[in-house]
Motif scaffolding. Sequence first.
Motif, short mmCIF file in Angstrom:
data_model
loop_
_atom_site.label_atom_id
_atom_site.label_comp_id
_atom_site.label_asym_id
_atom_site.label_seq_id
_atom_site.Cartn_x
_atom_site.Cartn_y
_atom_site.Cartn_z
N ILE A 169 5.46 48.23 10.28
CA ILE A 169 4.70 48.55 9.07
C ILE A 169 5.62 48.66 7.87
N ARG A 170 6.73 49.34 8.02
CA ARG A 170 7.63 49.53 6.88
C ARG A 170 8.26 48.21 6.43
N ALA A 171 8.58 47.34 7.39
CA ALA A 171 9.13 46.03 7.03
C ALA A 171 8.10 45.20 6.28
N THR A 172 6.83 45.33 6.68
CA THR A 172 5.76 44.58 6.02
C THR A 172 5.51 45.11 4.61
N LYS A 173 5.50 46.43 4.46
CA LYS A 173 5.24 47.04 3.16
C LYS A 173 6.29 46.67 2.12
N GLY A 174 7.46 46.24 2.58
CA GLY A 174 8.48 45.80 1.64
C GLY A 174 8.09 44.55 0.88
N ARG A 175 7.07 43.83 1.39
CA ARG A 175 6.65 42.58 0.74
C ARG A 175 5.14 42.49 0.55
N TYR A 176 4.37 43.06 1.49
CA TYR A 176 2.93 42.87 1.46
C TYR A 176 2.18 44.19 1.63
N THR A 177 0.91 44.17 1.21
CA THR A 177 -0.02 45.26 1.48
C THR A 177 -0.91 44.84 2.65
N ILE A 178 -0.92 45.60 3.71
CA ILE A 178 -1.74 45.28 4.88
C ILE A 178 -3.20 45.46 4.52
N THR A 179 -4.02 44.44 4.82
CA THR A 179 -5.44 44.48 4.48
C THR A 179 -6.35 44.73 5.67
N GLY A 180 -5.80 44.68 6.88
CA GLY A 180 -6.60 44.94 8.06
C GLY A 180 -5.72 45.20 9.26
N VAL A 181 -6.12 46.16 10.11
CA VAL A 181 -5.42 46.44 11.36
C VAL A 181 -6.36 46.07 12.49
N LEU A 182 -5.94 45.13 13.33
CA LEU A 182 -6.77 44.63 14.44
C LEU A 182 -6.13 45.08 15.75
N TRP A 183 -6.77 46.01 16.42
CA TRP A 183 -6.20 46.69 17.60
C TRP A 183 -6.93 46.22 18.86
N ASP A 184 -6.14 45.82 19.88
CA ASP A 184 -6.71 45.37 21.15
C ASP A 184 -5.87 45.94 22.29
N GLN A 185 -6.36 47.00 22.91
CA GLN A 185 -5.60 47.68 23.97
C GLN A 185 -6.56 48.57 24.74
N GLY A 186 -6.28 48.81 26.01
CA GLY A 186 -7.10 49.74 26.78
C GLY A 186 -7.19 49.43 28.26
N ALA A 187 -6.96 48.17 28.64
CA ALA A 187 -7.08 47.80 30.05
C ALA A 187 -6.09 48.55 30.93
N THR A 188 -4.88 48.71 30.45
CA THR A 188 -3.87 49.43 31.23
C THR A 188 -4.29 50.87 31.46
N ASP A 189 -4.88 51.49 30.44
CA ASP A 189 -5.29 52.88 30.58
C ASP A 189 -6.48 53.02 31.51
#
Length: 294
Positions: A169-189
């Motif tokens: 996130i910090r590396a991205t903020k140095g150049r861009y503004t994040i417009t969406g967070v797409l999260w895909d996780q849960g099968a392991t849990d």
Amino acid sequence: MLALLLLVMTACAATFCIGVYAGYARAWPLSRLKILVANHLGDPDIQTDRFGRLRRYPGKNEIACPLQDEATAVLLVAGQSNAANAQGQRYESPDDRVVNFFEGRCYRAASPLLGADGRRGESWTLLGTKLVRAGLYNSVILVPAAVGGSPIRRWVAGGDLSTMLTEVIRATKGRYTITGVLWDQGATDFALRTPEDRYRSELKSLIDQVRAEGVTAPFFITRCSVGGEGWTEDNPIARAQAALADGKTIFDGPNTDHDVTPFDRYDGYHFSASGQEKWTDTWVQLLQAHGRAK
């Protein structure tokens, strides 16, 4: 005594090996040893970081990083293997309008993406291409942060992937503004039988961590829990994921538990080309419904 010591050591080694064989291929120290071997004895053109995420891969086409305007999507795509490079079909952007942003540099998006583990196909490049073709965005910048098989506990404060996500996130903020967070996780849990309240609390903690880094963009949670014996669509992980969507800043992503069938998964879990098409079509509809994130 020596014979007894050797017997105990052999039993311990055998137990560890049985555990690995039974499905814990990412257990320490095997996971780290695999990364070390791959980096030092494998293809010199392929390099991974300490999490197994690709840092270098043959054929990557570095390009000038585009400027961001209101017609630019900057998508942080994170989670486990279906958010990484573990899917059946590879894709490549036909031009420089779909970008893989990694460690301050930009590359024409193509499977496998830098910033995620695995070396197979992925769907984010296909999604970016569809978003551009639909006229929703003029360019799409993909920021991968995904590690296959990762449980939610690794993503919360104190976990190793929490540190990784913060760095991304910090590396991205140095150049861009994040417009969406797409999260895909849960099968392991689901496979680990993580309790519903614990999963909900830890995923909420991850979202709070993202917000603490100044990311105010919509956070989309994929309904993702297919992962092991005894699975049903109504399960603790799926309920926890659904409960967190408030319709204000946190939203439901695609329901892959329901919409991506066993026929759309080449190994019962990871998406084949048909699953990738379904998944990305749903993402396009969701992002279109929410409009451009400012």
